[in-house]
Design a protein around this motif. Sequence first.
Motif, short mmCIF file in Angstrom:
data_model
loop_
_atom_site.label_atom_id
_atom_site.label_comp_id
_atom_site.label_asym_id
_atom_site.label_seq_id
_atom_site.Cartn_x
_atom_site.Cartn_y
_atom_site.Cartn_z
N ASP A 44 0.81 -1.45 0.04
CA ASP A 44 0.03 -0.04 -0.04
C ASP A 44 0.88 1.21 -0.05
N PRO A 45 0.79 2.03 -1.21
CA PRO A 45 1.75 3.08 -1.24
C PRO A 45 1.52 4.22 -0.16
N ASN A 46 0.26 4.42 0.24
CA ASN A 46 -0.17 5.32 1.52
C ASN A 46 0.75 4.88 2.81
N ARG A 47 0.23 3.70 3.08
CA ARG A 47 1.04 3.24 4.30
C ARG A 47 2.41 3.22 4.24
N PHE A 48 3.06 3.16 3.12
CA PHE A 48 4.50 2.80 3.01
C PHE A 48 5.16 4.05 2.87
N SER A 49 4.46 5.06 2.28
CA SER A 49 5.03 6.44 2.18
C SER A 49 5.10 7.12 3.74
N THR A 50 3.88 6.52 4.72
CA THR A 50 3.79 7.28 5.75
C THR A 50 4.70 6.55 6.73
N GLN A 51 4.93 5.33 6.59
CA GLN A 51 6.11 4.65 7.38
C GLN A 51 7.38 5.22 7.05
N ILE A 52 7.82 5.47 5.83
CA ILE A 52 9.09 6.19 5.51
C ILE A 52 9.28 7.39 6.22
N TYR A 53 8.33 8.13 6.07
CA TYR A 53 8.21 9.55 6.42
C TYR A 53 8.18 9.64 7.77
N SER A 54 7.54 8.95 8.79
CA SER A 54 7.62 8.89 10.14
C SER A 54 8.88 8.40 10.56
N GLY A 55 9.45 7.52 9.78
CA GLY A 55 10.84 7.20 10.32
C GLY A 55 12.11 8.05 9.94
N LEU A 56 11.84 9.02 9.38
CA LEU A 56 13.01 10.07 9.26
C LEU A 56 13.58 10.46 10.48
N ASN A 57 14.71 10.82 10.31
CA ASN A 57 15.31 11.45 11.52
C ASN A 57 14.88 12.43 12.54
N SER A 58 14.23 12.05 13.56
CA SER A 58 13.71 13.15 14.40
C SER A 58 14.72 14.28 15.06
N ASN A 59 15.79 13.94 14.98
CA ASN A 59 16.70 15.22 15.34
C ASN A 59 17.08 16.28 14.32
N PHE A 60 16.65 16.02 13.41
CA PHE A 60 16.58 16.85 12.06
C PHE A 60 15.35 17.46 11.50
N ASP A 61 15.54 18.83 11.20
CA ASP A 61 14.20 19.01 10.38
C ASP A 61 13.87 18.44 9.16
N LYS A 62 12.78 17.90 9.05
CA LYS A 62 12.33 17.20 8.06
C LYS A 62 12.54 17.72 6.64
N ALA A 63 12.59 19.05 6.59
CA ALA A 63 12.92 19.56 5.23
C ALA A 63 14.34 19.73 4.94
N LEU A 64 15.23 19.29 5.78
CA LEU A 64 16.57 19.14 5.55
C LEU A 64 17.09 17.55 5.43
N GLN A 65 16.02 16.89 4.80
CA GLN A 65 16.30 15.54 4.78
C GLN A 65 15.91 14.93 3.40
N ALA A 66 16.20 13.89 2.94
CA ALA A 66 15.88 13.32 1.69
C ALA A 66 15.83 11.68 1.77
N VAL A 67 14.66 11.31 0.96
CA VAL A 67 14.69 9.95 0.90
C VAL A 67 15.24 9.40 -0.39
N ILE A 68 16.17 8.53 -0.21
CA ILE A 68 16.78 7.72 -1.49
C ILE A 68 15.94 6.53 -1.49
N LEU A 69 14.92 6.27 -2.19
CA LEU A 69 14.02 5.16 -2.21
C LEU A 69 14.80 4.22 -3.66
N ILE A 70 14.99 3.00 -3.15
CA ILE A 70 15.82 2.18 -4.11
C ILE A 70 14.86 0.77 -4.21
#
Length: 186
Positions: free
Chosen positions: A114-140
């Motif tokens: 499910d792309p909705n669930r997966f994108s939410t899972q990835i986004y919520s897993g971003l490093n909470s110590n950094f502003d999410k605007a200063l992060q990038a996802v490399i989806l392979i």
Amino acid sequence: MTDLTHLLEPTLYHNLPTDVLNLNFVVVGAGGTGGYLIPQLVRQISLRNQEHTRRTGLLHTITLYDADVVEEKNLQRQNFIIQDIGKNKAEVMAMRYGRSFQQEVRYVPEYVSDPNRFSTQIYSGLNSNFDKALQAVILIDCTDNNKTRLLMRETADLLQAKTNVVFLSSGNEEKAGQIVCSFKPS
């Protein structure tokens, strides 16, 4: 006789400011393609983190997704050994190469469905110590079926609304293969 040699450009350029972005690598598929990519990727992330974290505090991450378990038939062409039979592919790769390169490698033993669930899972897993605007996802995408490849592309499109995304999709068959790369800035 026709020469079927193909020249490939070995260098790809991107516009990601990697000195200020925290990179979050997400690899889906740890078998045929992923099993050979993952060791080199973990090694590079580890080396980059050793150098980069001291200067910037950034910590690049890697997460592997695959619900498959290693079977005897996988030993012929995938990066596994006989002792891996019956174990989850993502877990084997995470443990083996995380330990080898002193790099935390997270794994999720599930399929992308499910792309909705997966994108939410990835986004919520971003490093909470950094502003999410200063992060990038490399989806392979290292999967072996077109249905999942489509779900991965949809996931990249959904993530694009929230963060920078680089989407790499690769696949192979017995005598053919392809690689697609796209950058989706937020």
